[in-house]
Scaffold this motif. Structure first.
Motif, PDB file in Angstrom:
ATOM      1  N   TRP A 114      74.348  34.429  50.524  1.00  0.00           N
ATOM      2  CA  TRP A 114      74.386  35.871  50.744  1.00  0.00           C
ATOM      3  C   TRP A 114      74.163  36.665  49.463  1.00  0.00           C
ATOM      4  O   TRP A 114      73.552  37.739  49.490  1.00  0.00           O
ATOM      5  N   ALA A 115      74.615  36.131  48.325  1.00  0.00           N
ATOM      6  CA  ALA A 115      74.475  36.876  47.071  1.00  0.00           C
ATOM      7  C   ALA A 115      72.998  37.023  46.683  1.00  0.00           C
ATOM      8  O   ALA A 115      72.583  38.085  46.196  1.00  0.00           O
ATOM      9  N   GLU A 116      72.199  35.976  46.888  1.00  0.00           N
ATOM     10  CA  GLU A 116      70.770  36.062  46.579  1.00  0.00           C
ATOM     11  C   GLU A 116      70.050  36.971  47.575  1.00  0.00           C
ATOM     12  O   GLU A 116      69.151  37.723  47.204  1.00  0.00           O
ATOM     13  N   LEU A 117      70.462  36.879  48.848  1.00  0.00           N
ATOM     14  CA  LEU A 117      69.895  37.793  49.848  1.00  0.00           C
ATOM     15  C   LEU A 117      70.211  39.240  49.465  1.00  0.00           C
ATOM     16  O   LEU A 117      69.343  40.113  49.550  1.00  0.00           O
ATOM     17  N   GLN A 118      71.456  39.469  49.033  1.00  0.00           N
ATOM     18  CA  GLN A 118      71.860  40.827  48.656  1.00  0.00           C
ATOM     19  C   GLN A 118      71.000  41.358  47.520  1.00  0.00           C
ATOM     20  O   GLN A 118      70.541  42.511  47.559  1.00  0.00           O
ATOM     21  N   TYR A 119      70.748  40.502  46.526  1.00  0.00           N
ATOM     22  CA  TYR A 119      69.947  40.935  45.377  1.00  0.00           C
ATOM     23  C   TYR A 119      68.541  41.354  45.820  1.00  0.00           C
ATOM     24  O   TYR A 119      68.039  42.412  45.425  1.00  0.00           O
ATOM     25  N   ILE A 120      67.899  40.535  46.647  1.00  0.00           N
ATOM     26  CA  ILE A 120      66.513  40.799  47.042  1.00  0.00           C
ATOM     27  C   ILE A 120      66.417  42.029  47.939  1.00  0.00           C
ATOM     28  O   ILE A 120      65.555  42.893  47.740  1.00  0.00           O
ATOM     29  N   VAL A 121      67.302  42.122  48.943  1.00  0.00           N
ATOM     30  CA  VAL A 121      67.253  43.269  49.868  1.00  0.00           C
ATOM     31  C   VAL A 121      67.540  44.567  49.116  1.00  0.00           C
ATOM     32  O   VAL A 121      66.874  45.591  49.326  1.00  0.00           O
ATOM     33  N   HIS A 122      68.521  44.517  48.203  1.00  0.00           N
ATOM     34  CA  HIS A 122      68.866  45.729  47.445  1.00  0.00           C
ATOM     35  C   HIS A 122      67.767  46.078  46.453  1.00  0.00           C
ATOM     36  O   HIS A 122      67.361  47.245  46.350  1.00  0.00           O
ATOM     37  N   HIS A 123      67.253  45.078  45.731  1.00  0.00           N
ATOM     38  CA  HIS A 123      66.237  45.326  44.719  1.00  0.00           C
ATOM     39  C   HIS A 123      64.943  45.871  45.335  1.00  0.00           C
ATOM     40  O   HIS A 123      64.263  46.715  44.743  1.00  0.00           O
ATOM     41  N   SER A 124      64.620  45.395  46.534  1.00  0.00           N
ATOM     42  CA  SER A 124      63.374  45.824  47.194  1.00  0.00           C
ATOM     43  C   SER A 124      63.529  47.122  47.969  1.00  0.00           C
ATOM     44  O   SER A 124      62.549  47.627  48.524  1.00  0.00           O
ATOM     45  N   ASN A 125      64.767  47.658  48.047  1.00  0.00           N
ATOM     46  CA  ASN A 125      65.041  48.879  48.812  1.00  0.00           C
ATOM     47  C   ASN A 125      64.624  48.739  50.274  1.00  0.00           C
ATOM     48  O   ASN A 125      64.129  49.693  50.900  1.00  0.00           O
ATOM     49  N   SER A 126      64.831  47.558  50.828  1.00  0.00           N
ATOM     50  CA  SER A 126      64.462  47.330  52.232  1.00  0.00           C
ATOM     51  C   SER A 126      65.366  48.134  53.153  1.00  0.00           C
ATOM     52  O   SER A 126      66.594  48.130  53.004  1.00  0.00           O
ATOM     53  N   ARG A 127      64.751  48.807  54.139  1.00  0.00           N
ATOM     54  CA  ARG A 127      65.507  49.610  55.106  1.00  0.00           C
ATOM     55  C   ARG A 127      65.824  48.832  56.374  1.00  0.00           C
ATOM     56  O   ARG A 127      66.770  49.152  57.086  1.00  0.00           O
ATOM     57  N   PHE A 128      65.010  47.822  56.677  1.00  0.00           N
ATOM     58  CA  PHE A 128      65.205  47.022  57.883  1.00  0.00           C
ATOM     59  C   PHE A 128      65.266  45.554  57.471  1.00  0.00           C
ATOM     60  O   PHE A 128      64.543  45.128  56.563  1.00  0.00           O
ATOM     61  N   VAL A 129      66.109  44.775  58.162  1.00  0.00           N
ATOM     62  CA  VAL A 129      66.200  43.336  57.900  1.00  0.00           C
ATOM     63  C   VAL A 129      66.107  42.605  59.231  1.00  0.00           C
ATOM     64  O   VAL A 129      66.917  42.849  60.135  1.00  0.00           O
ATOM     65  N   VAL A 130      65.112  41.732  59.363  1.00  0.00           N
ATOM     66  CA  VAL A 130      64.988  40.876  60.539  1.00  0.00           C
ATOM     67  C   VAL A 130      65.661  39.540  60.215  1.00  0.00           C
ATOM     68  O   VAL A 130      65.321  38.899  59.220  1.00  0.00           O
ATOM     69  N   CYS A 131      66.616  39.155  61.053  1.00  0.00           N
ATOM     70  CA  CYS A 131      67.366  37.913  60.839  1.00  0.00           C
ATOM     71  C   CYS A 131      67.075  36.939  61.981  1.00  0.00           C
ATOM     72  O   CYS A 131      67.006  37.341  63.146  1.00  0.00           O
ATOM     73  N   GLY A 132      66.933  35.663  61.633  1.00  0.00           N
ATOM     74  CA  GLY A 132      66.607  34.672  62.654  1.00  0.00           C
ATOM     75  C   GLY A 132      67.741  34.374  63.596  1.00  0.00           C
ATOM     76  O   GLY A 132      67.532  34.143  64.781  1.00  0.00           O
ATOM     77  N   ASP A 133      68.979  34.378  63.083  1.00  0.00           N
ATOM     78  CA  ASP A 133      70.120  33.976  63.907  1.00  0.00           C
ATOM     79  C   ASP A 133      71.408  34.534  63.323  1.00  0.00           C
ATOM     80  O   ASP A 133      71.407  35.332  62.379  1.00  0.00           O
ATOM     81  N   GLN A 134      72.527  34.076  63.878  1.00  0.00           N
ATOM     82  CA  GLN A 134      73.841  34.578  63.468  1.00  0.00           C
ATOM     83  C   GLN A 134      74.111  34.300  61.991  1.00  0.00           C
ATOM     84  O   GLN A 134      74.695  35.139  61.292  1.00  0.00           O
TER      85      GLN A 134
END
Length: 622
Positions: free
Chosen positions: A104-124
């Protein structure tokens, strides 16, 4: 393919959504995807691909998505990955891929750094990571407005203020289109507005030496490199079929399963998982296959282990045929594989007796061309496949170069080399041996990092960070990463990857890390292959319960010692491994020791295994 489209592709003057639209209109009922569900390979057409991407794109517009917005995807490889990818690009969005194995920490870095507004997730699991990133990190994810889940299993009681299903987005798209003719045209209008030099995706580097950097890639960057492979190997809608198994956020898989796919109109088959690749290959028998070194090593290992377990007569037949094939290969390799009539007949006999069955066993009996890239590989691995008649070629490229910029082919196939440059590539070797290139495929820079961009691209020249040399036949040879070169206390420059690959030629060695920078001798940390060493131990009735207990058996140390001594004979004395230590644990991405593409993070290794390194160099028993 029309002549005008072909010419446009060669210049990179197209976009991926426009190519999707082309195949959906020209061959709507042709097969685009296969996905396995409950043991059945389901078929999806180009019309379905286009229409679902359209529904998703219109659904995003209904949710307030704007041109230039970024959408992150954290998922295993599925058709929904592609629907979200091309749908987002079609309305001017930028897609950010995230490895599904990222914590989750690496996901957080990338989503925050890229300023992504939407996140598509494969599963729970992926949804939980996003929610953890929002709740457990002081910065959170302030830009995220929607989390879209493909598989909603296990999330019935989750709060729905931000979370919605992929199907709900498609239904929103249907309603958006039905509201007015203008909104119904939004997807087609968006595709028409896309331009070759638009940034269409952010690819985050694996981060072997620091935080990942977001490389901005345009349609032109991707199309102009991949088209070189398409044209050289004559790939088209009738002969381009691949198995998609590497994470789609990796530029190599994206180049084949997205870019090459939309360029040729071929077929993509989704592997059930990385662990089932061997099985899925046998089911599909692709015509084109891209493998990272570890995959080719595992396929080779599968044949070798199968022969070890075979009946004595079968084992004898394999050994005789392989020895004859090896001698034939070595005689003809200096002629770039050119064979006399007698040699062709000789190989045909070996193919009928043995090699045909070996090719079918690994599912590559229909393969027109195979490629190995992503990291350095031992020449012995490629030699094994060429001996049994499989054309496997080394390729070289990087995220920042937009994909493959050097590749081998029928006339450039030297073992240990990586081929010749693509047409139009300007390249040179700097005084320190670094490869520097200039081409329209060079990326647009790193997001939010002008300093890193300025260091990497100078006057239009991309500094690759790879030390290279030229083979006698003019092919490029990758020596190592500049940062990985070892300089001993005696001033000797040594490339560790060549030694590491020689160690990994052993079926008993999974990973090897050569040490010695600033030291007076070389050493190595070795991770044994749990499966093969475990089988070896069972045959000798050696008791063990876990990887750790197996790695500490004295007999196992003797086994690895014999492999190290074998490798030492291949190198000069200064390049010999004087001491080694078998790791008590397997290297893991979750522990930060490997990147998501299974490359070793050398900086982390030096810190995490400082005690073991001190045992080697501090006088302790290793």
């Amino acid at each position: 393919m029309s002549e005008s489209l072909d010419l446009a592709l060669r210049g990179g003057d197209h976009t991926l959504p426009k190519l999707l639209q082309h195949w959906a209109s020209s061959t709507p009922d042709a097969l685009a995807f296969r996905e396995k569900d409950l043991g059945i390979w389901n078929r999806l057409t180009w019309r379905h691909y286009h229409d679902t991407a359209r529904r998703f794109a219109l659904g995003l517009l209904a949710l307030g998505f704007r041109r230039g917005d970024r959408l992150a995807i954290a998922s295993e490889d599925t058709p929904e990955w592609m629907f979200a990818d091309l749908g987002t690009q079609a309305i001017g969005g930028v897609v950010v891929g995230i490895y599904p194995t990222n914590p989750w920490a690496e996901l957080q870095y990338i989503v925050h750094h890229s300023n992504s507004r939407f996140v598509v997730c494969g599963d729970q699991e992926q949804v939980d990571k996003v929610l953890d990133a929002i709740a457990r990190h002081e910065v959170g994810l302030p830009d995220v407005t929607r989390i879209i889940a493909v598989d909603m299993k296990g999330m019935r009681l989750y709060p729905r203020d931000m979370l919605m299903s992929f199907d709900e987005v498609l239904e929103l798209g249907d309603g958006y289109a039905a509201a007015s003719p203008e909104q119904a045209r939004a997807f087609d209008d968006g595709i028409a507005a896309t331009q070759p030099d638009d940034t269409c995706m952010l690819v985050y580097t694996s981060g072997t030496t620091g935080p990942p950097k977001g490389a901005m890639l345009s349609h032109r960057n991707l199309l102009i490199t991949t088209d070189q492979l398409r044209t050289h190997f004559n790939l088209d809608q009738h002969n381009m079929e691949v198995v998609c198994y590497l994470p789609l956020c990796h530029v190599a898989e994206r180049a084949f399963s997205t870019v090459m796919h939309t360029m040729t109109g071929g077929v993509v088959n989704y592997a059930e998982s990385i662990d089932t690749v061997a099985v899925n290959l046998r089911e599909i028998a692709p015509t084109v296959f891209l493998g990272v070194p570890r995959i080719w090593e595992k396929l080779q290992q599968g044949i070798v282990m199968r022969m070890q377990d075979a009946m004595p007569l079968q084992r004898w037949a394999f050994e005789r045929c392989f020895a004859a094939g090896k001698a034939l290969f070595e005689r003809t390799e200096e002629r770039d594989g050119e064979r006399t009539l007698a040699e062709r007949l000789h190989f045909a006999l070996l193919w009928l007796l043995m090699f045909r069955n070996l090719q079918k066993f690994i599912g590559l009996d229909r393969m027109r061309c195979g490629f190995c890239g992503g990291a350095s590989v031992s020449p012995e691995v490629l030699k094994f496949f060429r001996i049994i008649g499989l054309p496997v070629y080394q390729v070289y490229g990087m995220t920042e170069s937009g994909g493959v910029i050097f590749h081998q082919h029928e006339r450039a196939r030297r073992l240990g080399a990586t081929g010749t440059p693509i047409k139009g590539l300007n390249w040179k070797i700097a005084e320190d041996g670094e490869l520097i290139v200039k081409h329209p495929a060079v990326f647009k820079g790193y997001l939010h990092d002008d300093n890193a961009t300025a260091l990497t691209v100078q006057d239009g020249w991309l500094h690759t960070g790879d030390v290279v040399a030229l083979a006698p036949n003019g092919e490029l040879m990758i020596v190592d990463r500049k940062k990985a070169i070892i300089i001993t206390s005696g001033g000797k420059n040594i490339s560790p990857s060549e030694i590491e690959n020689a160690l990994k030629d052993s079926i008993y060695v999974r990973e090897a890390i050569v040490l010695g920078d600033g030291r007076h001798f070389l050493s190595a940390l070795v991770q044994i292959d749990y499966e093969t060493v475990g089988k070896w131990a069972q045959e000798r009735r050696l008791a063990y319960t876990t990887y750790r207990s197996l790695s500490q058996l004295p007999d196992v140390r003797e086994l690895i010692d014999a492999e190290v001594r074998r490798v030492n004979k291949l190198f000069a004395r200064v390049e010999n491994i004087r001491k080694f230590l078998i790791l008590e644990k397997e290297l893991d991405h979750d522990d930060g020791e490997l990147t998501a593409t299974q490359k070793v993070r050398r900086g982390i290794i030096g810190k995490k295994f400082a005690r073991e390194i001190e045992l080697i160099y501090g006088g302790g028993t290793a």
